[in-house]
Write a protein that holds these residues in place. Structure first.
Motif, PDB file in Angstrom:
ATOM      1  N   THR A   6       3.552   5.920  -5.492  1.00  0.00           N
ATOM      2  CA  THR A   6       3.280   6.070  -6.922  1.00  0.00           C
ATOM      3  C   THR A   6       2.357   7.249  -7.185  1.00  0.00           C
ATOM      4  O   THR A   6       2.621   8.085  -8.068  1.00  0.00           O
ATOM      5  CB  THR A   6       2.652   4.772  -7.463  1.00  0.00           C
ATOM      6  OG1 THR A   6       3.577   3.694  -7.287  1.00  0.00           O
ATOM      7  CG2 THR A   6       2.290   4.911  -8.933  1.00  0.00           C
ATOM      8  N   GLU A   7       1.278   7.334  -6.429  1.00  0.00           N
ATOM      9  CA  GLU A   7       0.299   8.413  -6.629  1.00  0.00           C
ATOM     10  C   GLU A   7       0.893   9.780  -6.330  1.00  0.00           C
ATOM     11  O   GLU A   7       0.709  10.732  -7.104  1.00  0.00           O
ATOM     12  CB  GLU A   7      -0.916   8.151  -5.744  1.00  0.00           C
ATOM     13  CG  GLU A   7      -1.701   6.912  -6.153  1.00  0.00           C
ATOM     14  CD  GLU A   7      -2.626   6.397  -5.056  1.00  0.00           C
ATOM     15  OE1 GLU A   7      -3.433   5.502  -5.348  1.00  0.00           O
ATOM     16  OE2 GLU A   7      -2.537   6.880  -3.902  1.00  0.00           O
ATOM     17  N   ALA A   8       1.611   9.881  -5.212  1.00  0.00           N
ATOM     18  CA  ALA A   8       2.183  11.169  -4.820  1.00  0.00           C
ATOM     19  C   ALA A   8       3.266  11.626  -5.793  1.00  0.00           C
ATOM     20  O   ALA A   8       3.300  12.796  -6.208  1.00  0.00           O
ATOM     21  CB  ALA A   8       2.752  11.083  -3.401  1.00  0.00           C
ATOM     22  N   CYS A  59      -2.605   2.837 -10.530  1.00  0.00           N
ATOM     23  CA  CYS A  59      -2.233   1.557  -9.915  1.00  0.00           C
ATOM     24  C   CYS A  59      -3.098   0.512 -10.617  1.00  0.00           C
ATOM     25  O   CYS A  59      -4.288   0.386 -10.324  1.00  0.00           O
ATOM     26  CB  CYS A  59      -2.463   1.584  -8.415  1.00  0.00           C
ATOM     27  SG  CYS A  59      -1.390   2.733  -7.539  1.00  0.00           S
ATOM     28  N   MET A 104       1.903   1.980  -3.430  1.00  0.00           N
ATOM     29  CA  MET A 104       0.817   2.622  -4.171  1.00  0.00           C
ATOM     30  C   MET A 104       0.738   4.106  -3.852  1.00  0.00           C
ATOM     31  O   MET A 104       0.583   4.947  -4.747  1.00  0.00           O
ATOM     32  CB  MET A 104      -0.504   1.921  -3.858  1.00  0.00           C
ATOM     33  CG  MET A 104      -0.565   0.494  -4.390  1.00  0.00           C
ATOM     34  SD  MET A 104      -1.827  -0.528  -3.600  1.00  0.00           S
ATOM     35  CE  MET A 104      -3.323   0.263  -4.212  1.00  0.00           C
ATOM     36  N   ARG A 105       0.848   4.465  -2.575  1.00  0.00           N
ATOM     37  CA  ARG A 105       0.790   5.875  -2.198  1.00  0.00           C
ATOM     38  C   ARG A 105       2.005   6.629  -2.722  1.00  0.00           C
ATOM     39  O   ARG A 105       1.891   7.795  -3.141  1.00  0.00           O
ATOM     40  CB  ARG A 105       0.709   5.997  -0.679  1.00  0.00           C
ATOM     41  CG  ARG A 105      -0.439   5.230  -0.011  1.00  0.00           C
ATOM     42  CD  ARG A 105      -1.836   5.765  -0.358  1.00  0.00           C
ATOM     43  NE  ARG A 105      -2.357   5.290  -1.617  1.00  0.00           N
ATOM     44  CZ  ARG A 105      -2.949   4.095  -1.779  1.00  0.00           C
ATOM     45  NH1 ARG A 105      -3.034   3.229  -0.787  1.00  0.00           N
ATOM     46  NH2 ARG A 105      -3.456   3.772  -2.962  1.00  0.00           N
ATOM     47  N   SER A 145       0.842  -1.195   0.000  1.00  0.00           N
ATOM     48  CA  SER A 145       0.000   0.000   0.000  1.00  0.00           C
ATOM     49  C   SER A 145       0.879   1.248   0.000  1.00  0.00           C
ATOM     50  O   SER A 145       0.576   2.244  -0.667  1.00  0.00           O
ATOM     51  CB  SER A 145      -0.920   0.000   1.219  1.00  0.00           C
ATOM     52  OG  SER A 145      -1.722   1.163   1.243  1.00  0.00           O
ATOM     53  N   GLY A 146       1.996   1.168   0.722  1.00  0.00           N
ATOM     54  CA  GLY A 146       2.949   2.273   0.705  1.00  0.00           C
ATOM     55  C   GLY A 146       3.504   2.525  -0.680  1.00  0.00           C
ATOM     56  O   GLY A 146       3.710   3.673  -1.083  1.00  0.00           O
TER      57      GLY A 146
END
Length: 221
Positions: free
Chosen positions: A150-152, A214, A147-148, A144-145
């Motif tokens: 990647t988004e940021a 994602c 993914m975050r 999940s980290g």
């Protein structure tokens, strides 16, 4: 030049092979003392991807030799199955270091070079991070980290010509997974080649309108 971290592993080798076959120049990076030839032009062994200084040094040497960098695939990572009751906080630290820290270090080291001419980063998240199952807490939290991250990072680099995406595989068809789940229907799993193909697409100009995604790659699981 495309850098692939974790290039000595099963998925890393598949990614190097597919990218090389597609015409990319590939640099393979891993902590291992040896990386099998899967078509890469350069190999950097013994690189501790949890250490920012080691990653920066390796990437600098690659770009010095190759002349430029157009992409990064952060394959390096790990997995652990462990329940909360029987587990240890050390496992959470280990998953953070192997999955998040390696990706952060790779991204940070690549950014100065990618900003020059633009490029793409692909991270490896996990479909199991969407909703964690039994024994998956530490692993799912670390993915999940990713993914975050990647988004940021996609937002941060939106106007710098850098696209940042992640793939979210379910069960990957590897020898280790076949050994652990011998009664499973392997054909339902995601082959390393199929996952490598999706990664190749995200690196390519065909995905130039995609960033911050994602992307689930779940086969028939």
């Amino acid at each position: 030049m495309i850098i692939v971290t974790g290039a000595a592993g099963i998925l890393g080798q598949a990614v190097v092979k597919e990218l090389s076959a597609a015409g990319y120049s590939v640099a393979a990076v891993d902590l291992a003392s040896e990386i099998a030839d899967a078509g890469q032009g350069l190999s950097k062994t013994g690189v501790d991807l949890t250490r920012a200084d080691a990653v920066r040094t390796a990437f600098e040497a690659i770009v010095l030799e190759a002349g430029s960098l157009s992409g990064l695939v952060n394959v390096a990572g790990g997995f652990i199955w462990e329940t909360i009751a029987d587990g240890s906080l050390d496992s959470w630290d280990r998953m953070y270091a192997m999955n998040v820290q390696t990706a952060v270090n790779g991204c940070a080291a690549a950014l100065p070079y990618l900003r020059k001419d633009g490029g793409a980063i692909v991270n490896i998240a996990a479909n199991g991070a969407v909703r964690a199952d039994t024994g998956m807490a530490a692993y799912a939290a670390s993915k999940s980290g990713v993914m975050r991250l990647t988004e940021a990072l996609a937002k941060e680099e939106l106007h710098n010509g850098i696209r940042v995406n992640a793939v979210m595989p379910s069960i990957i068809d590897t020898p280790a997974n076949r050994k652990d789940m011998p009664d499973a229907k392997f054909s339902d799993w995601v082959s390393t080649k199929s996952l490598a193909d999706v990664i190749g697409f995200l690196l390519s100009d065909k995905a130039n309108a995609v960033t911050g995604a994602c992307l689930p790659v779940t086969g028939r699981c």
